[in-house]
Motif scaffolding. Structure first.
Motif, mmCIF file in Angstrom:
data_model
loop_
_atom_site.group_PDB
_atom_site.id
_atom_site.type_symbol
_atom_site.label_atom_id
_atom_site.label_comp_id
_atom_site.label_asym_id
_atom_site.label_seq_id
_atom_site.Cartn_x
_atom_site.Cartn_y
_atom_site.Cartn_z
ATOM 1 N N ALA A 1 7.340 25.802 33.384
ATOM 2 C CA ALA A 1 6.669 26.145 32.136
ATOM 3 C C ALA A 1 6.432 24.900 31.288
ATOM 4 C CB ALA A 1 7.484 27.165 31.350
ATOM 5 N N TYR A 2 7.424 24.025 31.248
ATOM 6 C CA TYR A 2 7.244 22.805 30.465
ATOM 7 C C TYR A 2 6.084 21.965 31.000
ATOM 8 C CZ TYR A 2 7.810 18.465 28.032
ATOM 9 O OH TYR A 2 7.549 17.361 27.256
ATOM 10 N N LEU A 3 6.047 21.772 32.304
ATOM 11 C CA LEU A 3 5.007 20.934 32.903
ATOM 12 C C LEU A 3 3.618 21.549 32.723
ATOM 13 C CD1 LEU A 3 6.814 19.830 36.186
ATOM 14 C CD2 LEU A 3 6.587 18.577 34.038
ATOM 15 N N ALA A 4 3.556 22.877 32.700
ATOM 16 C CA ALA A 4 2.262 23.542 32.553
ATOM 17 C C ALA A 4 1.796 23.569 31.103
ATOM 18 C CB ALA A 4 2.343 24.975 33.090
ATOM 19 N N LEU A 5 2.734 23.717 30.164
ATOM 20 C CA LEU A 5 2.352 23.956 28.765
ATOM 21 C C LEU A 5 2.576 22.770 27.839
ATOM 22 C CD1 LEU A 5 3.823 27.566 28.521
ATOM 23 C CD2 LEU A 5 1.410 26.936 28.757
ATOM 24 N N ARG A 6 3.457 21.853 28.214
ATOM 25 C CA ARG A 6 3.754 20.672 27.403
ATOM 26 C C ARG A 6 3.971 21.029 25.931
ATOM 27 N NH1 ARG A 6 4.328 15.922 30.759
ATOM 28 N NH2 ARG A 6 3.522 16.664 32.750
ATOM 29 N N PRO A 7 5.035 21.758 25.630
ATOM 30 C CA PRO A 7 5.297 22.171 24.245
ATOM 31 C C PRO A 7 5.734 20.985 23.389
ATOM 32 C CG PRO A 7 7.198 22.640 25.586
ATOM 33 C CD PRO A 7 6.131 22.149 26.535
ATOM 34 N N ASP A 8 5.795 21.208 22.089
ATOM 35 C CA ASP A 8 6.309 20.165 21.198
ATOM 36 C C ASP A 8 7.813 20.018 21.371
ATOM 37 O OD1 ASP A 8 3.819 19.579 19.791
ATOM 38 O OD2 ASP A 8 4.024 21.585 18.947
ATOM 39 N N VAL A 9 8.517 21.141 21.535
ATOM 40 C CA VAL A 9 9.974 21.114 21.688
ATOM 41 C C VAL A 9 10.390 22.145 22.739
ATOM 42 C CG1 VAL A 9 12.213 21.425 20.551
ATOM 43 C CG2 VAL A 9 10.318 20.388 19.285
ATOM 44 N N LEU A 10 11.316 21.741 23.594
ATOM 45 C CA LEU A 10 11.918 22.651 24.576
ATOM 46 C C LEU A 10 13.303 23.017 24.081
ATOM 47 C CD1 LEU A 10 11.890 23.989 27.419
ATOM 48 C CD2 LEU A 10 12.824 21.845 28.313
ATOM 49 N N LEU A 11 13.519 24.304 23.814
ATOM 50 C CA LEU A 11 14.803 24.812 23.340
ATOM 51 C C LEU A 11 15.566 25.337 24.552
ATOM 52 C CD1 LEU A 11 15.436 24.829 20.295
ATOM 53 C CD2 LEU A 11 15.168 27.307 20.343
ATOM 54 N N LEU A 12 16.745 24.772 24.837
ATOM 55 C CA LEU A 12 17.344 24.955 26.151
ATOM 56 C C LEU A 12 18.839 25.219 26.097
ATOM 57 C CD1 LEU A 12 16.955 24.558 29.312
ATOM 58 C CD2 LEU A 12 17.423 22.135 28.900
ATOM 59 N N ARG B 1 17.079 16.550 32.991
ATOM 60 C CA ARG B 1 16.799 15.400 33.855
ATOM 61 C C ARG B 1 15.408 15.485 34.472
ATOM 62 N NH1 ARG B 1 22.738 15.939 36.467
ATOM 63 N NH2 ARG B 1 23.875 14.493 35.106
ATOM 64 N N ARG B 2 15.048 16.661 34.982
ATOM 65 C CA ARG B 2 13.753 16.802 35.654
ATOM 66 C C ARG B 2 12.596 16.710 34.671
ATOM 67 N NH1 ARG B 2 14.301 21.240 40.566
ATOM 68 N NH2 ARG B 2 16.303 20.504 41.384
ATOM 69 N N VAL B 3 12.767 17.322 33.501
ATOM 70 C CA VAL B 3 11.692 17.280 32.509
ATOM 71 C C VAL B 3 11.494 15.859 31.990
ATOM 72 C CG1 VAL B 3 11.057 17.991 30.167
ATOM 73 C CG2 VAL B 3 11.853 19.696 31.806
ATOM 74 N N VAL B 4 12.590 15.176 31.691
ATOM 75 C CA VAL B 4 12.489 13.805 31.180
ATOM 76 C C VAL B 4 11.938 12.870 32.241
ATOM 77 C CG1 VAL B 4 13.828 11.831 30.349
ATOM 78 C CG2 VAL B 4 14.263 14.113 29.425
ATOM 79 N N GLU B 5 12.286 13.100 33.493
ATOM 80 C CA GLU B 5 11.734 12.283 34.580
ATOM 81 C C GLU B 5 10.218 12.442 34.658
ATOM 82 O OE1 GLU B 5 12.280 11.593 39.422
ATOM 83 O OE2 GLU B 5 13.375 13.186 38.400
ATOM 84 N N ALA B 6 9.737 13.668 34.420
ATOM 85 C CA ALA B 6 8.301 13.917 34.475
ATOM 86 C C ALA B 6 7.588 13.501 33.196
ATOM 87 C CB ALA B 6 8.041 15.403 34.746
ATOM 88 N N ASP B 7 8.304 13.539 32.068
ATOM 89 C CA ASP B 7 7.700 13.231 30.768
ATOM 90 C C ASP B 7 8.731 12.520 29.913
ATOM 91 O OD1 ASP B 7 6.452 13.106 28.329
ATOM 92 O OD2 ASP B 7 6.351 15.276 28.007
ATOM 93 N N ARG B 8 8.646 11.196 29.855
ATOM 94 C CA ARG B 8 9.630 10.413 29.116
ATOM 95 C C ARG B 8 9.619 10.732 27.627
ATOM 96 N NH1 ARG B 8 13.489 8.654 32.030
ATOM 97 N NH2 ARG B 8 13.955 7.093 30.435
#
Length: 212
Positions: free
Chosen positions: A49-60, A74-81
């Motif tokens: 969902a993050y990679l598809a939508l690129r939100p302002d903030v991911l609440l996790l 780790r995976r999200v930050v690796e894909a989007d610093r």
């Protein structure tokens, strides 16, 4: 960081408890006036969902079946610093806090936070700031100011947890007993404990050694 638009903050909400998601969504959309662009109940769908939508903030959340929150970070930050991730969890061990923030999370909030605190925390993270729950702020300072255990000290603490006396540790490492005593003192200082028994308990609590 993803470019901000002039509209409401776009948030993805990730937690494996549907009731919590329902309540948090109400807070985000009504109290905060944010746009919840997706809800996810597991880590794999959160990354997608993050990679598809690129939100302002991911609440996790941190604890989820399958892919846990730490691996999502780790995976999200690796894909989007520039990813902006705010951990919202009930867990606040030293290891949880340290690993989450080291992996790239920009904030750490406990689930008992009030609606206004949640709104402010998300806004702060979206602005590029860092947020630590007031309940664990002192704990975070202690974690970040305490030196890490060296590889040799990790060996020592694991042997302490196995119940080995200084002489046996010295034989295993082919060093003098006085050297072992020096390492043990350093371990106690870095773990913030007074004796070997407390060192074993603290090392187990932090996940330095597994608990059985």
């Amino acid at each position: 960081m993803n470019p901000r638009t002039n509209g409401p903050l776009r948030v993805i909400l990730v937690d494996d408890h549907a009731i919590f998601r329902h309540g948090m969504r109400a807070v985000l959309e009504h109290a905060c006036a944010f746009d919840v662009v997706a809800e996810c109940g597991d880590g794999e769908s959160a990354v997608a969902a993050y990679l598809a939508l690129r939100p302002d903030v991911l609440l996790l959340d941190l604890r989820m079946p399958g892919l846990d929150g730490l691996e999502v970070v780790r995976r999200v930050v690796e894909a989007d610093r520039g990813a902006l991730i705010l951990i919202v969890t009930t867990y606040a061990t030293d290891e949880d806090i340290r690993h989450a923030l080291r992996a790239g999370a920009r904030g750490y909030l406990l689930k008992d936070a009030g609606p206004e605190d949640v709104c402010r925390a998300i806004e702060r993270v979206a602005e590029g700031g860092m947020v630590i729950s007031p309940d664990i702020a002192a704990q975070y300072v202690r974690i970040t100011t305490r030196a890490e255990l060296s590889p040799r000290e990790l060996q020592i603490v694991r042997m302490l947890c196995a119940g080995k006396p200084n002489k046996e540790i010295a034989r295993s490492l082919s060093v003098e007993v006085t050297t072992v005593k020096g390492h043990v003192k350093s371990v106690l200082d870095k773990l913030g404990v007074r004796n070997r028994t407390e060192a074993v308990a603290e090392a187990t609590r932090r996940g330095i050694v597994p608990s059985y």
